[in-house]
Enzyme design. Structure first.
Site, PDB file in Angstrom:
ATOM      1  N   ASP A 334       0.871  -1.174   0.000  1.00  0.00           N
ATOM      2  CA  ASP A 334       0.000   0.000   0.000  1.00  0.00           C
ATOM      3  C   ASP A 334       0.909   1.225   0.000  1.00  0.00           C
ATOM      4  OD1 ASP A 334      -1.986   1.820   0.291  1.00  0.00           O
ATOM      5  OD2 ASP A 334      -2.856   0.956   2.103  1.00  0.00           O
ATOM      6  N   ASP A 595       0.162  -4.041   6.927  1.00  0.00           N
ATOM      7  CA  ASP A 595       0.076  -3.956   8.388  1.00  0.00           C
ATOM      8  C   ASP A 595      -1.351  -3.992   8.889  1.00  0.00           C
ATOM      9  OD1 ASP A 595      -0.845  -1.544   7.523  1.00  0.00           O
ATOM     10  OD2 ASP A 595       0.534  -0.303   8.688  1.00  0.00           O
ATOM     11  N   ASP A 599      -4.703  -7.388   5.186  1.00  0.00           N
ATOM     12  CA  ASP A 599      -3.486  -7.721   4.426  1.00  0.00           C
ATOM     13  C   ASP A 599      -3.025  -9.162   4.634  1.00  0.00           C
ATOM     14  OD1 ASP A 599      -2.958  -5.219   3.165  1.00  0.00           O
ATOM     15  OD2 ASP A 599      -2.305  -4.417   5.095  1.00  0.00           O
ATOM     16  N   ASN A 663      37.317 -35.644  -5.580  1.00  0.00           N
ATOM     17  CA  ASN A 663      38.037 -36.626  -4.749  1.00  0.00           C
ATOM     18  C   ASN A 663      37.447 -38.025  -4.884  1.00  0.00           C
ATOM     19  OD1 ASN A 663      39.940 -34.919  -3.784  1.00  0.00           O
ATOM     20  ND2 ASN A 663      38.914 -34.490  -1.844  1.00  0.00           N
ATOM     21  N   ASN A 688      37.801 -35.414   5.143  1.00  0.00           N
ATOM     22  CA  ASN A 688      36.489 -34.754   5.129  1.00  0.00           C
ATOM     23  C   ASN A 688      36.364 -33.770   6.285  1.00  0.00           C
ATOM     24  OD1 ASN A 688      34.044 -34.551   3.751  1.00  0.00           O
ATOM     25  ND2 ASN A 688      33.016 -35.724   5.342  1.00  0.00           N
ATOM     26  N   ASP A 692      36.250 -29.534   6.003  1.00  0.00           N
ATOM     27  CA  ASP A 692      35.044 -28.826   6.450  1.00  0.00           C
ATOM     28  C   ASP A 692      35.363 -27.581   7.276  1.00  0.00           C
ATOM     29  OD1 ASP A 692      32.944 -30.139   5.287  1.00  0.00           O
ATOM     30  OD2 ASP A 692      32.719 -31.624   6.874  1.00  0.00           O
TER      31      ASP A 692
END
Length: 846
Positions: A334, A595, A599, A663, A688, A692
């Site tokens: 609006d 609001d 709505d 890999n 691994n 990470d």
């Protein structure tokens, strides 16, 4: 405390019991519960929410880390290995899985706590009586026996019995499908009254449209009517585009992983290698290919994004909506409070000829002063304009405003005289008038002057004023009024309101356009008012579609036109949702800012619903994102943050898939021609775990400006292409490493594994710096944490073979020549990846 009857028992009788009996049955009082009894019932009933909060206890999060089927298979394989005598290996595998899980918990726990702290900023409160005094408590903490006060815009916190009501109208569409608000009144009903006829009861999942009331909460959570429906349907919120992207990505990984694991296991079994070791090897490979930190990385990324957005006074209620905010390319709102300052000012009260009129203002003030529906800026503007003495007048009754009539009527008395005053949208007021007042008490038929009145209205609307009509009539001797009493009225005059545009709004709209977001106004104001506002904010030629025109269009026709329209004017509340759905069908990611009571449905329909902290409860509840300031510039920062968060999530996806895929592909090939496993299962898991570590810092990484300059979405085809391209580059250098180790360095089994362990971890850690940006890596500055994590991993990898851990993992100290050779190969790999990246993105751009 006393035991309360079951929800089942209460559901079958609470609307047909006398109030005193009902209060006795649930051990309650009209003055509300004592605080300590309310706290005891919170413990007994738990949260009244139908959808649980995010799991946040450490135990829950730890268990969640081990629900991945591949991790479970690995744990079973480790247990088998333990039983068959390889106890050290089994212990190492379990230790690595546990450390990996704890890293995930550490990240997610912090993220979850941060998000819960932010949510408390926009928690919905309910006014209840506790120990006889009104206090505000969180919606979650409402219990059976609470006495709650309700006003327009409030959500109903449970299934309730009405104690008092004044013009109370409830929207029950979510429960009964009834599109018009239902009037509620206290009283007794027969046991057989069906749900839609229970006018003395209020239900969870509905909300107050107008009026006020006091109600006794009888049932909460899953015991309510709405709770029963949601339990039967197993209701869950609709999947967001972000969640859909993750699901498709998961499917892609699953296909690749299963294919590789079965192939590798079959090859190793065919080559008559030990079955358990081959099985552990293939499962460890699967773990290597699965970015098991992805859930933690996504949670942390989104929580980081939410925390940074909170610094810009944007609170994220649903984390996945951050990515939708970043992908949004159409934003509807609006104009009131977004383009304008949101503070209505009464510029004039004028008669039918357009001359200032104290009498028109007096009628308007009477109407605004006594209305008790929901607080609205128009009535506030009238009351603020000038105070009048109404001590001679008494309010008798009211017909609240609703979105169908678009009128509000008040009945007042002064001595014996009764006066009915109505104000509202000019057309809707004129349709209940039979005459117009021309001054000095002279009246003319409304038909003779209507064209002139509408011409005046259009003239003022063209100047940007919002216009209401005011009418009155002598009400005779009546003490109560209903909608049908709005008839035979005398039109008194007009009220002119202004709401000037915000000073910075033109720059803000230009900013949105630069970010690739089209802004569309969706307003109940007339075409002329909306067009004037559009011109004021620098949009000279708006394309306007009005509510009446919309009503004549089919959904298909609307979908074809919706992208070119810039203003939807004179729209009704139910048309807002239709506009949003048409925009989505036309291929847009749509945000909707609102609001008000009307709505909520449009916000539910949008990809991302945006509200403000002072919105009505029902709008705040429907929103995914709440702005603590009603300002579009705040939203712009939120959009940028959403894009940065999405960019960082994608970085992890690209890194994990390309390096891991490379890999795994290399190991699958190596196991074909090597007489031994290229890496032991425990070594694969260590690779691994170490790779990470840098990737866990991605959430805090800096994002290049070009990655946040336009909306982006999940693209599985692009991810697959990226994974294969960079995975194959990684594999080429892996095979080069094998050749160097075997033919030049003549490495034995342990030295081969150590050499490849070094190359594998260091290349995967450093390639993060290449893949994180589309620019040459030395032209994009990574976050300090990422640089430190990469440095730590490289140092740890070089030192492990020389430490006591090396022996445990089957690694052996290697001469300097090995280290130099591996360093050279990593350097070549980084240069190769950088060149590939340049070609890859150039082709994608074409």
């Amino acid at each position: 405390g006393p035991a309360l009857p079951s929800g089942q028992a209460m559901r079958s009788l609470f609307w047909c019991l006398p109030i005193d009996t009902l209060l006795g049955t649930i051990c309650a009082h009209q003055q509300g519960l004592p605080c300590d009894e309310a706290n005891r019932r919170v413990e007994q009933y738990g949260s009244t929410r139908l959808t649980g909060r995010r799991r946040s206890s450490v135990v829950d999060l730890l268990l969640a880390q081990f629900t991945n089927p591949i991790i479970l298979i690995l744990l079973v394989a480790a247990a088998l290995s333990f039983l068959l005598g390889s106890r050290t290996d089994a212990a190492i595998v379990l230790a690595i899985v546990l450390v990996s899980g704890l890293l995930g918990v550490w990240q997610e726990y912090g993220a979850t706590r941060a998000v819960l702290r932010l949510l408390s900023l926009v928690e919905i409160k309910v006014r209840v009586l506790r120990d006889g005094a009104p206090i505000d408590v969180a919606l979650d903490e409402i219990v059976p026996g609470d006495v709650v006060s309700l006003a327009a815009g409030d959500k109903i916190p449970g299934d309730c019995r009405l104690l008092e009501a004044k013009d109370l109208f409830i929207d029950e569409a979510t429960l009964t499908g009834e599109s018009y608000p239902v009037e509620k009144t206290p009283g007794l009903l027969p046991p057989e009254a069906p749900l839609r006829r229970r006018t003395n009861s209020l239900f969870l999942g509905t909300h107050v449209v107008s009026g006020t009331g006091t109600a006794l909460v009888v049932l909460t959570g899953t015991d309510t009517e709405f709770g029963q429906v949601s339990a039967r349907l197993k209701l869950r919120p609709p999947e967001t585009e972000f969640e859909r992207g993750i699901r498709h990505f998961g499917n892609l990984l699953l296909e690749v992983t299963l294919l590789l694991v079965f192939s590798i296991f079959a090859i190793n079994a065919y080559l008559a290698r030990p079955v358990l070791e081959s099985f552990l090897f293939s499962v460890a490979l699967a773990v290597g290919l699965t970015p098991q930190l992805l859930p933690a990385i996504i949670s942390v990324n989104l929580a980081h994004g939410a925390s940074r957005m909170a610094q810009h006074r944007v609170v994220v209620k649903r984390l996945a909506s951050i990515e939708n905010l970043g992908s949004m390319n159409v934003f509807c709102s609006d104009k009131t409070g977004t383009l304008t300052e949101g503070v209505m000012r009464l510029q004039g009260a004028v008669d039918v000829r357009g001359a200032p009129s104290d009498q028109v203002f007096f009628y308007a003030y009477l109407n605004a002063r006594y209305e008790t529906g929901f607080m609205n800026p128009i009535d506030e503007a009238i009351r603020r304009h000038r105070a009048l003495d109404l001590s001679d007048y008494q309010k008798l009754d009211e017909v609240p405003y609703d979105f169908v009539r678009k009128r509000l009527s008040i009945l007042v008395s002064r001595g014996e005289a009764r006066l009915l005053v109505t104000k509202g949208a000019v057309s809707n007021v004129l349709e209940v008038c039979s005459a117009a007042e021309m001054g000095e008490g002279s009246l003319v038929p409304i038909a003779s002057i209507e064209a002139e009145l509408r011409m005046r209205q259009d003239e003022w609307a063209g100047q940007g004023f919002r216009i209401l009509g005011v009418a009155y009539r002598d009400a005779g001797t009546v003490a109560h009024i209903a909608k049908q009493d709005e008839a035979g009225m005398i039109f008194s005059g007009f009220l002119l309101f202004s709401d000037p545009p915000k000073p910075e709004i033109e720059r803000t709209l230009a900013c949105l356009e630069q970010l690739g977001i089209t802004f569309k106004i969706v307003t109940g104001d007339s075409r002329l008012v909306a067009a004037h506002m559009s011109r004021q904010v620098g949009r000279v030629e708006p394309v306007i579609l009005t509510g009446p025109e919309l009503r004549q269009m089919s959904d298909e026709a609307l979908m074809k036109r919706v992208n070119e329209v810039t203003i939807f004017a004179d729209v009704e509340p139910n048309q807002k949702e239709r506009i949003i759905l048409a925009l989505k069908k036309a291929g847009n990611v749509v945000g909707y800012g609102g609001d008000g009571i009307n709505d909520a449905s449009a916000m539910h329909a949008a990809d991302v619903g945006i509200s403000v902290a002072n919105a009505v409860d029902v709008a705040k509840e429907a929103a995914d994102i709440v702005l603590l300031d009603k300002d579009l510039s705040v939203l712009i920062e939120g959009v940028r943050e959403g894009r940065r968060t999405f960019a960082n999530t994608m970085k992890y996806v690209f890194m994990a898939t390309s390096a891991n895929f490379g890999n795994m592909f290399s190991m699958a090939g190596a196991s074909l021609f090597l007489p031994f496993l290229p890496l032991l299962p425990k070594q694969i898991l260590l690779v691994n775990l170490l790779t990470d570590v840098p990737e866990m810092t991605i959430a805090a990484d800096a994002v290049d400006a070009e990655l946040a300059d336009k909306p982006r979405r999940w693209d599985i085809a692009f991810i697959r292409k990226f994974m294969i391209t960079f995975g194959l580059i990684s594999s080429v250098f892996d095979y080069l490493t094998f050749a160097v180790l075997i033919f030049f360095l003549h490495a034995g089994t342990a030295a081969f594994r150590t050499g490849w362990f070094l190359e594998s971890v260091i290349s995967a850690a450093t390639i993060v710096l290449v893949i994180r940006t589309r620019r040459p890596f030395f032209k994009s500055r990574p976050h300090t944490l990422l640089v430190l994590a990469t440095g730590f991993v490289v140092a740890a990898t070089v030192l492990v073979p020389y430490s006591p851990l090396g022996g445990l993992f089957g690694l052996t100290p290697v001469p300097v020549s090995f280290q130099l050779a591996m360093g050279l190969l990593v350097g070549l790999y980084v240069m190769g990846a950088e060149l590939t990246k340049k070609i890859f993105y150039h082709r994608e751009a074409l």
